[in-house]
Design a protein around this motif. Structure first.
Motif, PDB file in Angstrom:
ATOM      1  N   ASP A 386       4.066  20.387   4.922  1.00 14.30           N
ATOM      2  CA  ASP A 386       3.388  19.308   5.487  1.00 14.30           C
ATOM      3  C   ASP A 386       2.723  18.819   4.125  1.00 14.30           C
ATOM      4  OD1 ASP A 386       1.595  17.409   6.356  1.00 14.30           O
ATOM      5  OD2 ASP A 386       0.098  19.135   7.027  1.00 14.30           O
ATOM      6  N   HIS A 387       2.850  17.662   3.819  1.00 11.85           N
ATOM      7  CA  HIS A 387       2.022  17.031   2.624  1.00 11.85           C
ATOM      8  C   HIS A 387       1.577  15.468   2.951  1.00 11.85           C
ATOM      9  CE1 HIS A 387       6.060  15.154   2.587  1.00 11.85           C
ATOM     10  NE2 HIS A 387       5.861  14.812   1.011  1.00 11.85           N
ATOM     11  N   THR A 391      -0.083   5.002   1.379  1.00  8.16           N
ATOM     12  CA  THR A 391       0.535   3.952   0.914  1.00  8.16           C
ATOM     13  C   THR A 391      -0.007   3.603  -0.495  1.00  8.16           C
ATOM     14  OG1 THR A 391       0.837   3.002   2.990  1.00  8.16           O
ATOM     15  CG2 THR A 391       1.027   1.288   1.105  1.00  8.16           C
ATOM     16  N   ASP A 478     -10.123   9.188   4.479  1.00 11.66           N
ATOM     17  CA  ASP A 478      -9.840  10.188   5.397  1.00 11.66           C
ATOM     18  C   ASP A 478     -10.991  10.980   5.237  1.00 11.66           C
ATOM     19  OD1 ASP A 478      -7.028   9.790   6.605  1.00 11.66           O
ATOM     20  OD2 ASP A 478      -6.294  10.139   4.549  1.00 11.66           O
ATOM     21  N   ARG A 493      -9.577   9.620  10.383  1.00  9.03           N
ATOM     22  CA  ARG A 493     -10.173   8.732   9.467  1.00  9.03           C
ATOM     23  C   ARG A 493     -11.466   8.290   9.317  1.00  9.03           C
ATOM     24  NH1 ARG A 493      -6.496   6.213   5.769  1.00  9.03           N
ATOM     25  NH2 ARG A 493      -7.719   4.387   5.717  1.00  9.03           N
ATOM     26  N   ARG A 504       0.768   3.091  10.209  1.00 12.92           N
ATOM     27  CA  ARG A 504      -0.482   3.206  10.269  1.00 12.92           C
ATOM     28  C   ARG A 504      -0.873   1.526  10.524  1.00 12.92           C
ATOM     29  NH1 ARG A 504      -2.868   3.567   4.282  1.00 12.92           N
ATOM     30  NH2 ARG A 504      -4.769   2.120   4.365  1.00 12.92           N
TER      31      ARG A 504
HETATM   32  P1  AMP Z   1       0.275   5.466   5.278  1.00 11.56           P
HETATM   33  O1  AMP Z   1      -0.459   4.616   4.231  1.00 11.56           O
HETATM   34  O2  AMP Z   1       0.790   4.726   6.363  1.00 11.56           O
HETATM   35  O3  AMP Z   1       1.104   6.330   4.495  1.00 11.56           O
HETATM   36  O4  AMP Z   1      -0.788   6.204   6.158  1.00 11.56           O
HETATM   37  C1  AMP Z   1      -1.864   7.016   5.288  1.00 11.56           C
HETATM   38  C2  AMP Z   1      -2.664   7.717   6.315  1.00 11.56           C
HETATM   39  O5  AMP Z   1      -1.936   8.626   7.128  1.00 11.56           O
HETATM   40  C3  AMP Z   1      -3.579   8.940   5.507  1.00 11.56           C
HETATM   41  O6  AMP Z   1      -4.646   8.293   4.961  1.00 11.56           O
HETATM   42  C4  AMP Z   1      -3.674   9.754   6.666  1.00 11.56           C
HETATM   43  O7  AMP Z   1      -4.668   9.261   7.558  1.00 11.56           O
HETATM   44  C5  AMP Z   1      -2.427   9.892   7.503  1.00 11.56           C
HETATM   45  N1  AMP Z   1      -1.600  10.927   6.940  1.00 11.56           N
HETATM   46  C6  AMP Z   1      -0.510  10.588   6.177  1.00 11.56           C
HETATM   47  N2  AMP Z   1      -0.047  12.171   6.008  1.00 11.56           N
HETATM   48  C7  AMP Z   1      -0.774  12.794   6.501  1.00 11.56           C
HETATM   49  C8  AMP Z   1      -0.845  14.514   6.531  1.00 11.56           C
HETATM   50  N3  AMP Z   1       0.281  15.287   6.012  1.00 11.56           N
HETATM   51  N4  AMP Z   1      -2.004  14.902   7.481  1.00 11.56           N
HETATM   52  C9  AMP Z   1      -2.755  14.056   7.967  1.00 11.56           C
HETATM   53  N5  AMP Z   1      -2.729  12.797   8.035  1.00 11.56           N
HETATM   54  C10 AMP Z   1      -1.898  12.260   7.090  1.00 11.56           C
END
Ligand code: AMP
Ligand code: COA
Length: 630
Positions: A386-387, A391, A478, A493, A504
Motif C-alpha cells: 500500500d502506498h 494528485t 488527510d 479526509r 477523488r
Molecule cells: P488523488 O488526488 O485522486 O490521488 O486522491 C488522493 C487522496 O486519496 C488522498 O489525499 C487520500 O485521501 C486518498 N488516498 C490515496 N492513496 C491512499 C492510501 N494508500 N491510503 C489511504 N488513502 C489514500
C-alpha cells in the motif's frame, strides 16, 4: 544502504540528495543548485536547468541504442486488440505529431487539452506537447461536457486533442458530441481540434476547426525537442477541491523527471527494460506518473490497458495481462482488487496463469483494507504494497520502498515517509501530536521535487488550500496518525472530498449541481461506505414549499443532473427527498452525523444540534435507500 540510512541522508542534506538524483536525467543545461527558495513558502526545484521531458522519456533511449525495445504495449480487451510500439517508433510518431502541432501554431507554454481513452495515442499526444514545451491538460473521459468546459475556460487551450470515442463495457462513449458541447458551453474557444478517429466510431469533423489526426500530420517536418526551464510547467491536472471549480495542479518539468525516475527503482524496484503496469487511466495522476512519464523516463516498457478488472471478459484479465506481457511490477487501486475478489473469492482465475515474472503489487488511490491486501497476498504470493499519495504530490509520500529494502508490512498502513517528505501529525493549532494520536497530516515545507508548484492561475487559492492553515507546512487534507515505528495510518479526509472507486470527488461540487435544480431549496451530499467502491455519494434534497412535485420524479432528475453536469464517474445514484436537514444552531449541516447513521456507526448526539428529531427523519429516509447496508 537501508531505508533508515537513506532517509536520514536525505534529511541531513536534502539538496545534495536531489542533485545526486538529478544526475540520472539528461539536461541540456544542468541546474547549478536544487532548491530555489527566494519566494518561500513557494518553492521551486532545478529552476535554472534546461531540460526536455520527451527527450528523457523517448529519444535518449533510442540514442542509447535501445530503440528496438518495446516502449508501449496496448492491451485492449474491449476492442480485442493488442499492439506494441518500440522506442524508435514512438520517437518517430511523437516527433511527427509535435511537428504537425507546431505547424498549426502550438509553441512552448501554450496549453493543449487532451481528451482521450486508454490508447497509445493519448501518451503520444502528451509526449508531443512535452516535446514542444506545450503544457498539456488531460481530462478523464468519464467527465461530462460541463466539466470539460470548466477546464477549457480555466486553462484556455490553443488546441484540443481528442479521440472519436471511448469504449466502456456495453457502450460506446461518444467523445465528439461531448467535446462539441463543451466548446459550445465554454467562453474560450480553442484555435483548432485534432480528432483521432477510432474504428468503432468515426466522428463528424467541423470544417476549418477540426483536423483528422492522420491527415494533419501528412508531410510535416518532425519537431525536435525544445529545452525548457526546470520550473516550466509540464502539465496541469485538475483535481477535486471543495467547490465545483476544480484545482489545476501545476507540475514543474525538472523535479517531475528527477523524482519519478528515482521512484522507479527505489520504490517500484524495476530496472530499465522491465515491464511495468499501472492499471489506471491517463486522466488521473497515476496515469500521468506511472503509465506515461515514470516508466518511459526510466526506460521501462509500460502497459496501456483498455479494460476493467472484471467483465472484460472476466475476473482473470489482470492475471492474463501480467502473464502474457511478463509484468514485473503491477500497480492498481484497492477497489479493482475488491471487484476481482468478489467474483473470484478463491483465486481460481489466478491459478490459470503463470505469474512467475510478477515480483510485487502496489496499491494506492484510497485506503487499502486489510482483507483485500490479505486476499491478494495469499493468491499472488508476492508483496502487496500500500502506498499513499495525491494528485498534488505526483508520487508517493509514504510507501514501502522495495528497491531499497523490504520493510515489514503492517496491514492498514502505507508504511513510512519517503525521502523528501517530513510528515507530521498536527493538532488544530498546528502543534505536533504525540505518536499514536490522530490529527491533520501535514508535510514540512519545502515539498520535494515533482510535487505541485502552484495552482494554475490561482496562487491565492494555492496558498489558502494548502499553506495558510499550518504555516511552514503543506496541508494534505488527510487525517491520521504515526505509530511508534514511524508507520503512517491514513484514516479520513479533513474536507468534503470523497473517494469513489479510487476516484477523488467533491461532495461540494455535487451539492452545487443539486442546488441548481429549480425545485431544490437546499441539499446535502455525503459519502457513505460501500463494500466495492469504498465510498458512494448520497444526496438529500429539501424541496421548495408548495411546489407539489412528486419526490420520486425530483430525485430521478437530480441523479440525471449530476450525471449530465459532472459525469458518470461521479456514480451518483442514491438520492432522496427529506423535509429538513439536521443542523447546528448556527446553521451548519451535520454531514458527519448523517454519514454515521448511514454507515450504521454509533455516534454522540452533537451538543450544538438544533433539533435532534430530524435525525430520526434522516434515518427513515436512509432506510428507503437500503442504509445502513446489511
Ligand atoms: P488523488 O488526488 O485522486 O490521488 O486522491 C488522493 C487522496 O486519496 C488522498 O489525499 C487520500 O485521501 C486518498 N488516498 C490515496 N492513496 C491512499 C492510501 N494508500 N491510503 C489511504 N488513502 C489514500
Ligand atoms: N469514460 C466514460 N465513462 C466512464 C469512464 C471513462 N473513461 N470510466 C468510467 N466510466 C463510467 C462507467 O461506465 C460507469 O458508468 P455507468 O454508471 O453508466 O455504469 C461510471 O463511469 C462509473 O464507473 P466505474 O467507477 O469504473 O465503476 P464501474 O461500476 O463501472 O466499475 C470498478 C467498478 C471497481 C471495476 C471500477 O471502478 C475500477 O476499475 N476501478 C479502478 C479505479 C482506478 O483505477 N482508479 C485510478 C486510481 S489508481
Amino acid at each position: 544502504m537501508s531505508y533508515a540510512e537513506i532517509y536520514q541522508g536525505w534529511k541531513k542534506d536534502p539538496e545534495g540528495f536531489w542533485m545526486e538524483a538529478a544526475k540520472a536525467i539528461d539536461w541540456d543545461v544542468p541546474p547549478t543548485k536544487a532548491l530555489f527558495d527566494d519566494n518561500a513558502p513557494l518553492y521551486e526545484w532545478f529552476s535554472d536547468g534546461m531540460v526536455n521531458a520527451c527527450w528523457n522519456a523517448v529519444d535518449r533511449h533510442v540514442e542509447a541504442g535501445r530503440g528496438e525495445q518495446t516502449a508501449i504495449i496496448h492491451d485492449s480487451p474491449v476492442t480485442h486488440t493488442k499492439r506494441e510500439i518500440s522506442y524508435v517508433e514512438l520517437r518517430n510518431r511523437v516527433a511527427t505529431l509535435a511537428g504537425a502541432l507546431r505547424a498549426k501554431g502550438v509553441e512552448k507554454g501554450d496549453r493543449v487539452i487532451i481528451y482521450m481513452p486508454m490508447i497509445p495515442e493519448a501518451l503520444e499526444a502528451m509526449l508531443a506537447c512535452a516535446r514542444l514545451g506545450a503544457v498539456h491538460s488531460v481530462v478523464f473521459g468519464g467527465f461530462a461536457a460541463h466539466e470539460l468546459a470548466v477546464r477549457i475556460d480555466d486553462c484556455t487551450p490553443k488546441c484540443i486533442i481528442a479521440a472519436s470515442c471511448g469504449i466502456e463495457p456495453g457502450r460506446v462513449v461518444h467523445y465528439k458530441p461531448l467535446l462539441d458541447g463543451a466548446i459550445e458551453q465554454a467562453s474560450h474557444k480553442p484555435d483548432f481540434c485534432v480528432i483521432y478517429q477510432r474504428e468503432q466510431e468515426v466522428a463528424h469533423l467541423e470544417e476549418g476547426r477540426d483536423f483528422n489526426w492522420h491527415g494533419f500530420q501528412y508531410g510535416v517536418e518532425p519537431a525536435d525537442c525544445v529545452p525548457v526551464e526546470g520550473n516550466h510547467p509540464a502539465y496541469i491536472l485538475y483535481t477535486s477541491g471543495t467547490t465545483g471549480q476544480p484545482k489545476g495542479v501545476v507540475r514543474p518539468t525538472g523535479g517531475h523527471l528527477v523524482a519519478l525516475n528515482w521512484t522507479m527503482k527505489n520504490l517500484y524496484n524495476v530496472d530499465p527494460g522491465d515491464v511495468f503496469w499501472a492499471a489506471s487511466d491517463v486522466g488521473w495522476v497515476v496515469g500521468h506518473s506511472y503509465i506515461c512519464y515514470g516508466p518511459l523516463v526510466h526506460g521501462n516498457t509500460t502497459v496501456v490497458f483498455e479494460g476493467k478488472p472484471v467483465g472484460t471478459p472476466d475476473a482473470g484479465t489482470f492475471w492474463r495481462v501480467i502473464s502474457e506481457h511478463k509484468v514485473k511490477s503491477f500497480f492498481t487501486a484497492p477497489t479493482a482488487f475488491r471487484a476481482v475478489k468478489r467474483e473470484d473469492q478463491h483465486g481460481e482465475f489466478v491459478k490459470k496463469y503463470d505469474l512467475s515474472e510478477l515480483k510485487a503489487v502496489y496499491l494506492a488511490g484510497e485506503r487499502a483494507d486489510p482483507d483485500t491486501i490479505t486476499w491478494a497476498q495469499d493468491h499472488l504470493g508476492v508483496p502487496v504494497i500500500d502506498h499513499w499519495w495525491q494528485t498534488e504530490t505526483g508520487w508517493a509520500i509514504a510507501a514501502n520502498p522495495l528497491g531499497i529494502e523490504t520493510l515489514p508490512v503492517k496491514l492498514g498502513s502505507p508504511s513510512v515517509a519517503m525521502p523528501g517528505y517530513d510528515v507530521q501529525i498536527l493538532d488544530e493549532g498546528g502543534h505536533p501530536m504525540p505518536k499514536g494520536e490522530m490529527g491533520a497530516i501535514a508535510v514540512k515545507l519545502p515539498l520535494p521535487p515533482g510535487t505541485l508548484q502552484t495552482l494554475w492561475n490561482a496562487e491565492d487559492r494555492y496558498r489558502k488550500s494548502y499553506l495558510n492553515h499550518f504555516p511552514g507546512y503543506y496541508e494534505t487534507g488527510d487525517a491520521g496518525y504515526i505509530d511508534n515505528d514511524d508507520y503512517l495510518y491514513i484514516m479520513a479526509r479533513t474536507d468534503d472530498v470523497i473517494n469513489v472507486a479510487g476516484h477523488r470527488l467533491s461532495t461540494g461540487a455535487m451539492e452545487e449541481v443539486l442546488s441548481s435544480h429549480p425545485d431544490v431549496a437546499e441539499c446535502a451530499v455525503i459519502g457513505v461506505s460501500d463494500s466495492l467502491k469504498g465510498q458512494l455519494p448520497m444526496g438529500f434534497v429539501c424541496l421548495n414549499t408548495g411546489n407539489g412535485r412528486d419526490a420520486a420524479d425530483v430525485t430521478r432528475e437530480c441523479v440525471k443532473l449530476v450525471r449530465d453536469q459532472i459525469g458518470p464517474v461521479a456514480a451518483f445514484k442514491l438520492a432522496c427527498v427529506v423535509d429538513r436537514l439536521p443542523k447546528t444552531r448556527s446553521g451548519k449541516i451535520l454531514r458527519g452525523t448523517m454519514v454515521k447513521i448511514a454507515d450504521g456507526d454509533s455516534f454522540k448526539m452533537p451538543a450544538t444540534i438544533d433539533d435532534p428529531a430530524i435525525l430520526d427523519e434522516i434515518a427513515d429516509a436512509l432506510k428507503t435507500l437500503g442504509y445502513p447496508a446489511a
